[in-house]
Motif scaffolding. Structure first.
Motif: not given
Length: 1065
Positions: A132-133, A153-156, A165-167, A169
């Motif tokens: 994810v990150h 990046s995959w988060s974006e 929003d996985v930033a 996590d």
């Protein structure tokens, strides 16, 4: 013997008196059965559920053997069997922490097996697992770049596609991976949107009723069936295997092997010791092994209790940035914060409440004792005893001596950070990246001060520091220039002026940067602004900068305002297996582009309100905006540069022009406050969509323009709320699709091709009817009528034949997908009529009125003679296809006189002169922007001239127009007066501005030559929009003499009255 067997059954093996029978084997069996039933009905409070080893992969530790008190009475034993034991009575705080760590480890292992986005089990989805990150891999990055996505990046990507929003996590709450199925969803949407309904689960922290650690089957709850009793698992009551000899020691309810080396039985698995397992759990949470020092590095043999006081109770390392809890325990700051975030705000030593806000620094006496600890240097061959506070500097000296060959060790991450470059290298001699790295801490402090004291104006704080440094060194001249620049009185040009110069002179990035550096080196002043200033200035001029609102909200259109250039193919392909689109297209969203165009006209609109004598504050609603739409192909635009997929080297542009803005006055009259002075100029024709597609490809053109039509239809039913002049105002839009040639109109309205029997797109006349009666026709076609006729063509409700059905629908053979305004395009009318006159000239030279069927060789000779005469006398070079410039020069009285030199008969010469004279009297009517003001006499005589023109064609040129007539001649003679009476003008609504912008496309494409055609098309669209900006055009008008001012600034020693022969930029 009986007592020995009973002793092996653990702490709960004491048999109650009521279950004691003389027969020992039967009584022991019944006691075990009673114990199983009691555990099944009344489990121990807050005891962890049994973990499925096969799913989690973590070996749960064996429960330690708790010695039972032999003095307990029957009531305590019975309470013990019935599950009444509490952890507060038997277990200590450390044991409770270990159990909670074990629960969290099991919970985190369960999370690692799930997808972050859809919640499915990763092993059930075919394909690789993605972080994810993590950053995008090469395959995904290439696929997304082709669709215009620039994320790295995959988060974006996940935030854009799934709106998650996985930033922020955390590993203890959220899974760290996502499945390949969600990867395919993100790729299909181009990294921008999702075409499948993916329900993202809500991830909650671990709790006692956790659905991951103790899942329940929802099927029993839905159907209401009686749930069966759970079958006892092997972990609750172990069963002896055949090879088990009976001498295995039982601990609680689990069986473990005898010591290693005794090979009487099969080896199953060995449990980890509780302290080792606890260290592993803490290590997975804190991740501080490479950052903190071990207590084994203490050189002197100090008392154990003394050393223990300097050890973190979480990670068992020496304290780093120590903090003290309210209960008096010491921890590393990062370790206790991470641990409480995972396990909850409790002290891991005594289990008292302890949050991050309650942590305080320890006493200075303790800190001095901590820093004075003697530490042994782990460097091989050093063996030096160093104080803890001097350990970083000591290790740094080893780092400098050994250089790059230094092997990483345990304490390498405990060193001071090298702030970029070699240690003795000057700051100005470093690269920009190294300068940023060295000044990182200073930048952080300045940013904190700017946010606190100056409202976040970091630039002003830095410039003020630089100004004070110059004043302190008595460099007042440079300080005065800096202060003048800070106050807006500098020598440099405005960034908007530099942007206007760059766009209007078609300078690429490298060319402008070379100009910027050259002028700065020659003059010693920064006259032109750097490229980043230009990019900041262009953000305000491009669509996606201003805020607005639609009331009601647009149907099927996002409410987001900050939307820039988007991929015109987004949402087209339904799956990755489909054949990719054979085109590249970039466009603005229609409503966002209109908002930017109106903000660009803000000064003109407010000035129009003042000139009309209307109060600014009173006019907040009732604004009407008239939009002219144009769409036409640009032909072959092939270039040698540019890579990417193979796409057609033909391009199509869809653009619009703001024709007028009016407002409803108090007396219910529309007052026009803005009118476009040059509606047919390329400076007023704003590009909306650029695409590499052949205009004859009806399917692709329909698919690309479909979203634009949907946005236009949605805007017709709503009104725009936009801030104009500091006040919110209401605008309504009216669209007219007039800038199309004959071919494009037939494609959009579903009509047959230009060679069809039905000659006109405005009326239902056939070619034979139009040639018999050239003047008396009226406009009868409309978009709604074409849709109705298409339904008749599709369904054939009267079961007619093909010819009868075609005659009923009047040439409608496809579904109309875009509404066009029934009018005549002035530019293509000129081109079509000039083509017809060019053929009449050839026929008159060869005297076709005397011949029946001339041969092809004869026609070629007549054309060669005409081209030679025009090239000799009129300097008109032969062309392969008629264009506007050639038509403008051909349709003159001088050209007719030159052609008449080749016509043998004097009578035919006079006929040609009369035909051209009538045409030149009619031409200003459809070419003028406002014929009622510019050519009122020709407008009044138009009906007479058109009738006389038709008589000449039907009599003197009967050989050519017997039963047939061209499309544009029919429209010129029959429909011009009706269109003028309805719209007031034909020339103002022409497509000339869109056609004139064809050369701009080629110039901007050379200016923005890129490796990828997708990014190249994006830059072309951006700079073409800036080229049409009224804001930049006013700057160019105000700085017409910028070249002379620039020369005077570079070389100020020349006399002021010396003439400078410099061409204007």
């Amino acid at each position: 013997m009986e007592s020995e067997n009973l002793a092996t059954d653990g702490p709960r093996s004491t048999m109650p008196p009521e279950l004691h029978y003389p027969h020992s084997e039967f009584s022991r069996w019944k006691f075990k059965l009673f114990r199983v039933k009691s555990m099944e009905k009344a489990p121990l409070p807050r005891e962890a559920q049994p973990v499925n080893v096969s799913s989690s992969g973590i070996l749960p530790p064996a429960s330690p053997n708790i010695e039972s008190d032999q003095t307990e009475g029957p009531e305590s034993v019975m309470k013990l069997c019935l599950g009444g034991k509490s952890k507060e009575n038997v277990e200590g705080p450390g044991k409770r922490i270990d159990m909670k760590l074990q629960e969290m480890e099991t919970h985190m292992n369960n999370l690692r097996c799930l997808c972050r986005i859809c919640g499915l089990v990763l092993r059930k989805v075919k394909g690789p697992v993605h972080d994810v990150h993590g950053n995008l891999d090469d395959t995904s990055k290439l696929a997304l770049r082709k669709m215009g996505c620039k994320f790295t990046s995959w988060s974006e990507v996940i935030l854009k596609v799934f709106k998650v929003d996985v930033a922020g996590d955390t590993e203890s709450v959220h899974p760290v991976s996502f499945c390949h199925r969600c990867w395919m969803v993100a790729i299909r949407g181009g990294g921008v949107c999702s075409f499948t309904r993916t329900k993202v689960p809500d991830w909650t922290p671990h709790s006692s009723p956790c659905h991951l650690c103790s899942p329940r089957k929802p099927s029993f709850q839905r159907t209401g069936r009686k749930r069966r009793k759970a079958i006892l698992k092997a972990q609750s009551l172990a069963k002896k295997t055949r090879w088990d000899t009976g001498d295995i020691i039982a601990v609680g309810e689990r069986r473990v092997l005898r010591p290693f080396g005794d090979h009487h039985g099969q080896v199953l698995r060995a449990w980890r010791k509780p302290n080792i397992q606890r260290e592993q759990w803490v290590r997975n949470i804190t991740h501080c092994q490479r950052d903190h020092l071990s207590s084994k590095l203490i050189s002197e043999k100090l008392p154990v209790d003394f050393i223990t006081s300097f050890i973190c109770l979480v990670c068992d390392h020496l304290l780093s940035d120590p903090v003290q809890s309210p209960c008096g325990h010491l921890f590393c700051r990062t370790c206790i914060i991470k641990l409480t975030h995972v396990l909850g705000p409790h002290c891991p030593s005594c289990n008292l409440p302890c949050s991050s806000n309650d942590l305080t620094p320890p006493a200075k006496t303790f800190l001095s004792a901590l820093h004075s600890l003697p530490v042994l240097c782990p460097k091989g061959g050093c063996d030096e005893h160093v104080r803890l506070d001097s350990f970083k500097a000591h290790r740094l000296s080893h780092e400098l001596k050994d250089g790059a060959n230094q092997q990483p060790s345990e304490a390498d991450n405990y060193l001071l950070t090298n702030k970029g470059g070699r240690p003795r290298q000057h700051l100005l001699s470093l690269t920009r990246r190294a300068q940023k790295h060295r000044l990182k801490d200073l930048k952080t402090h300045v940013k904190v001060f700017a946010d606190k004291e100056e409202g976040g104006d970091l630039k002003s704080v830095c410039l003020t520091l630089f100004l004070l440094a110059l004043r302190s060194r008595n460099e007042h001249r440079q300080a005065d220039e800096l202060e003048a620049m800070m106050q807006g009185r500098g020598f440099g040009l405005n960034p908007a002026v530099c942007l206007a110069i760059r766009v209007n002179t078609f300078l690429s990035c490298s060319q402008y940067h070379k100009l910027y550096r050259t002028v700065k080196a020659m003059s010693g002043r920064q006259i032109f602004q750097p490229l980043h200033s230009l990019r900041n200035a262009e953000k305000e001029l491009l669509p996606g900068f201003h805020q607005f609102e639609w009331q009601p909200a647009l149907k099927n259109v996002s409410t987001s305002c900050n939307v820039g250039i988007i991929n015109g193919l987004s949402g087209w392909a339904s799956s990755l297996d489909d054949v990719p689109a054979d085109t590249i297209t970039r466009r603005f969203r229609y409503d966002v582009a209109l908002v930017s165009a109106l903000k660009d006209l803000e000064e003109d609109i407010m000035e129009g309100l003042r000139e009309s004598g209307m109060e600014d504050s009173a006019c907040t609603s009732g604004f009407s905006v008239m939009i002219k739409e144009c769409c036409d192909g640009m032909g072959d635009v092939s270039e040698k540069h540019g890579g990417g997929p193979a796409v057609p080297e033909k391009a199509v542009r869809f653009s619009f022009t703001v024709m007028s803005v009016s407002v409803l006055a108090d007396n219910e009259e529309n007052v026009t406050i803005f009118t476009e002075a040059k509606p047919n100029s390329e400076l007023s024709c704003k590009p909306l969509c650029l695409m590499f597609v052949d205009e004859s490809d009806h399917e692709t053109l329909t698919a690309v323009l479909g979203p634009i039509i949907a946005e236009r239809n949605a805007m017709r039913e709503s009104r725009l709320i936009l801030s104009m002049g500091g006040m919110p105002r209401s605008f309504r839009f009216h669209f007219r699709g007039t800038g199309y040639d004959e071919k494009m109109v037939r494609d959009m309205e579903g009509l047959e091709a230009s060679g069809s029997t039905y000659v006109c797109t405005l009326c239902d006349s056939t070619r034979a009817e139009a040639s018999e009666n050239m003047v008396l026709h009226s406009i009868t076609r409309s978009h709604e009528e074409n849709l109705e006729r298409y339904e008749i063509w599709r369904t054939n409700p009267f079961s007619e034949s093909v010819d009868e059905l075609r005659d009923r629908v009047k040439g409608v053979s496809a579904k109309p997908f875009m509404e066009t305004h029934p009018t005549l395009d002035a530019l293509h009318c000129d081109i079509g009529n000039a083509t017809e006159f060019y053929k009449i000239f050839q026929d008159e030279i060869g005297e076709v009125y005397k011949k029946v069927n001339p041969s092809r060789e004869e026609r070629r000779s007549w054309r060669a003679a005409l081209d030679k005469q025009l090239r000799k006398k009129m300097k008109l070079k032969p062309i392969m296809r008629m264009n506007g410039n050639y038509a403008r020069k051909l349709m003159t009285q001088e050209t007719v006189e030159v052609v008449c030199e080749l016509v043998p008969s004097e009578e035919r010469r006079e006929t040609l002169r009369e035909l051209m004279r009538l045409y030149l009297q009619m031409k200003p009517v459809w070419r003028a922007t406002c014929p009622a003001k510019e050519c009122p006499d020709q407008l009044c005589r138009y009906s007479f001239n058109s009738q006389r023109f038709a008589e000449v064609l039907s009599s003197s040129f009967k050989y050519r127009y017997n039963g047939k007539i061209t499309n544009y001649l029919h429209k010129t003679l029959a429909h011009v007066p009706e269109i003028i009476e309805r719209d007031g003008s034909i020339g103002a609504w022409a497509s000339e501005g869109n056609e004139s912008a064809n050369k701009l496309f080629r110039r901007f494409r050379k200016m923005n030559a890129r490796q990828s055609k997708a990014f190249e098309l994006e830059d072309v669209l951006k700079h073409h929009w800036l080229y049409t900006s009224k804001h930049l055009q006013k700057f160019m008008e105000a700085h017409k003499d910028s070249a002379k001012a620039l020369q005077a600034t570079i070389d100020p020693t020349e006399d002021d009255d010396m003439s400078l022969e410099v061409n204007d930029l």
